[in-house]
Design an enzyme around this catalytic site. Structure first.
Site, PDB file in Angstrom:
ATOM      1  N   ASN A   1      -0.756  -2.786   0.088  1.00 14.92           N
ATOM      2  CA  ASN A   1       0.643  -2.561  -0.271  1.00 14.92           C
ATOM      3  C   ASN A   1       1.164  -1.228   0.254  1.00 14.92           C
ATOM      4  O   ASN A   1       2.249  -0.784  -0.123  1.00 14.92           O
ATOM      5  CB  ASN A   1       0.816  -2.623  -1.795  1.00 14.92           C
ATOM      6  CG  ASN A   1       0.621  -4.032  -2.326  1.00 14.92           C
ATOM      7  OD1 ASN A   1       1.013  -5.000  -1.688  1.00 14.92           O
ATOM      8  ND2 ASN A   1      -0.009  -4.140  -3.488  1.00 14.92           N
TER       9      ASN A   1
ATOM     10  N   HIS B   1       0.255   1.835  -0.356  1.00 13.68           N
ATOM     11  CA  HIS B   1       0.227   3.044  -1.165  1.00 13.68           C
ATOM     12  C   HIS B   1      -1.219   3.372  -1.500  1.00 13.68           C
ATOM     13  O   HIS B   1      -2.119   2.541  -1.341  1.00 13.68           O
ATOM     14  CB  HIS B   1       1.105   2.927  -2.429  1.00 13.68           C
ATOM     15  CG  HIS B   1       0.642   1.912  -3.418  1.00 13.68           C
ATOM     16  ND1 HIS B   1       1.436   0.899  -3.891  1.00 13.68           N
ATOM     17  CD2 HIS B   1      -0.536   1.750  -4.059  1.00 13.68           C
ATOM     18  CE1 HIS B   1       0.791   0.167  -4.755  1.00 13.68           C
ATOM     19  NE2 HIS B   1      -0.415   0.661  -4.878  1.00 13.68           N
TER      20      HIS B   1
ATOM     21  N   CYS C   1       2.054   7.639  -4.292  1.00 15.41           N
ATOM     22  CA  CYS C   1       2.130   8.524  -3.125  1.00 15.41           C
ATOM     23  C   CYS C   1       1.712   7.736  -1.898  1.00 15.41           C
ATOM     24  O   CYS C   1       0.915   6.793  -1.980  1.00 15.41           O
ATOM     25  CB  CYS C   1       1.269   9.772  -3.302  1.00 15.41           C
ATOM     26  SG  CYS C   1      -0.488   9.471  -3.427  1.00 15.41           S
TER      27      CYS C   1
END
Length: 415
Positions: free
Chosen positions: A317, A319, A354
């Site tokens: 995904n 991340h 993040c």
């Protein structure tokens, strides 16, 4: 005599009357079968008595009486003799067939030995390959893990990251085995259509024992409803040899739009997919309702800056993987505590994701003991914060530690 009779029953042997002792012709010195003479009248091979190879004197052929001669005319008119068709010379070459069968069996045996399907430990019989299976009326997923040499730390026991990776792996395999895994990281078909993904909001873990190299753990996981727009996933980790529970974990998951990166409610179509798999049970860990402290540069005892994700830290995904946050949190933990203490419980709140280009800081504050006496402290509690360089919070956390002296760990002896 017996041999002659046996041979004559299969092959034609010329009679003595067919032998010619007076044949003459050109000498042939390159064969030992020069005594054979074929005549058109009889159609049989004639052998001259006292057949000898032509002698040589000083490198030249010598003519001696009684030497074997074959007529050139006879040789030109002779026809090749063929052995008569018998039962013996019509049989197949069984030696070739036997060699082929033997080769096939040896190759099959070698492949079987290389596979080595026989489980070496009794605790691996139920799931020798660690593929996992559905148990308890199709609502609980169970999978075995063998602790690898690269999953242990300096104290020869599995790291907390290893434990968390096992939890994450069973969660995804549970969704996959239920037939709900679409082209995404844990997304159901309806979630995939709506660009929705699951993200973890809160995680609690309690570790009573850490396994070591070669040990096998059995992980059970299941899901339950949590409020209107959340899902709770629980895990129980057992020692395969004793059945004793060694780790408990509970987590809260919410939905996020993959494109907007904003939280989302659970659509009814998605709820219809996942509700049949909900287990009506209490969390395996009582919720720790204590508020997690927000740290800053003044309240933190240790700060580690310049942490950046690598490409391998990203999941599908795009991340950072949840387990990577734990490693970053412990980057600012004091080395003396890591050497003398073991992590026994952890509570994390994920506040922001993040990405690949993020730069982070890890902050840790130690409470419950003097920072200078961590090596002799019995119980230690730490507050943690992982934040971006601009100060935005990523993860808040609290960890509890106990002394490794006399700690309950699995047998670390190796043969």
């Amino acid at each position: 005599m017996v041999a002659t009779c046996a041979t004559s029953s299969f092959f034609h042997v010329p009679s003595s009357s067919s032998l010619d002792t007076n044949g003459k012709g050109n000498r042939v010195g390159s064969t030992n079968f020069a005594g054979l003479n074929s005549t058109p009248s009889s159609g049989r091979m004639k052998v001259k008595p006292n057949a000898q190879a032509p002698p040589k004197i000083n490198g030249k052929k010598a003519n001696l009486p009684g030497s074997v001669e074959i007529s050139k005319a006879d040789n030109e008119t002779s026809q090749p003799a063929h052995a008569p068709r018998t039962f013996i010379n019509q049989l197949p070459d069984w030696s070739m067939l036997l060699a082929a069968i033997t080769t096939i069996f040896l190759a099959a045996e070698k492949q079987w030995m290389m596979l080595d399907w026989k489980p070496r430990r009794s605790d691996m019989i139920m799931d020798p390959f660690g593929l996992g299976r559905i148990v308890q009326d199709g609502l609980v997923f169970r999978q075995n893990f063998s602790i690898r040499s690269y999953e242990i730390g300096a104290d020869r026991s599995a790291s907390i990251e290893t434990v968390m990776n096992h939890l994450q792996e069973t969660a995804l395999n549970h969704v996959k085995s239920a037939g709900l895994l679409e082209n995404g990281f844990g997304s159901t078909p309806e979630m995939f259509k709506k660009n929705l993904i699951w993200v973890v909001a809160r995680m609690q873990v309690v570790v009573d024992k850490y396994p070591t190299w070669g040990d096998v753990v059995e992980v059970d996981t299941w899901v339950s409803q949590s409020g209107k727009n959340g899902m709770r996933r629980d895990w129980l980790v057992r020692d395969c040899n004793t059945g004793e529970i060694v780790t408990r974990a509970s987590s809260l998951w919410v939905m996020m739009n993959k494109l907007t990166r904003r939280l989302s409610k659970i659509p009814e179509e998605v709820r219809g997919e996942i509700e049949p798999y909900f287990v009506n049970s209490d969390p395996v860990i009582a919720e720790d309702s204590r508020k997690l402290t927000k740290l800053d540069d003044k309240t933190a005892d240790y700060v580690r800056s310049g942490l950046t994700p690598r490409w391998s830290d990203l999941d599908v995904n795009q991340h950072v993987n949840n387990v990577k946050y734990i490693g970053w949190i412990l980057e600012s933990a004091p080395a003396g505590m890591l050497e003398s203490q073991k992590l026994k419980s952890m509570t994390l709140e994920y506040r922001r994701e993040c990405g690949r280009d993020s730069v982070l800081q890890s902050l840790t504050a130690v409470s419950g003991c003097d920072v200078g006496n961590l090596g002799t402290a019995g119980e230690v509690e730490c507050q943690h914060l992982l934040r971006l360089q601009d100060g935005a919070e990523v993860v808040r956390g609290r960890t509890e530690w106990s002394s490794k002296t006399g700690a309950t760990t699995w047998d670390t002896t190796t043969s």
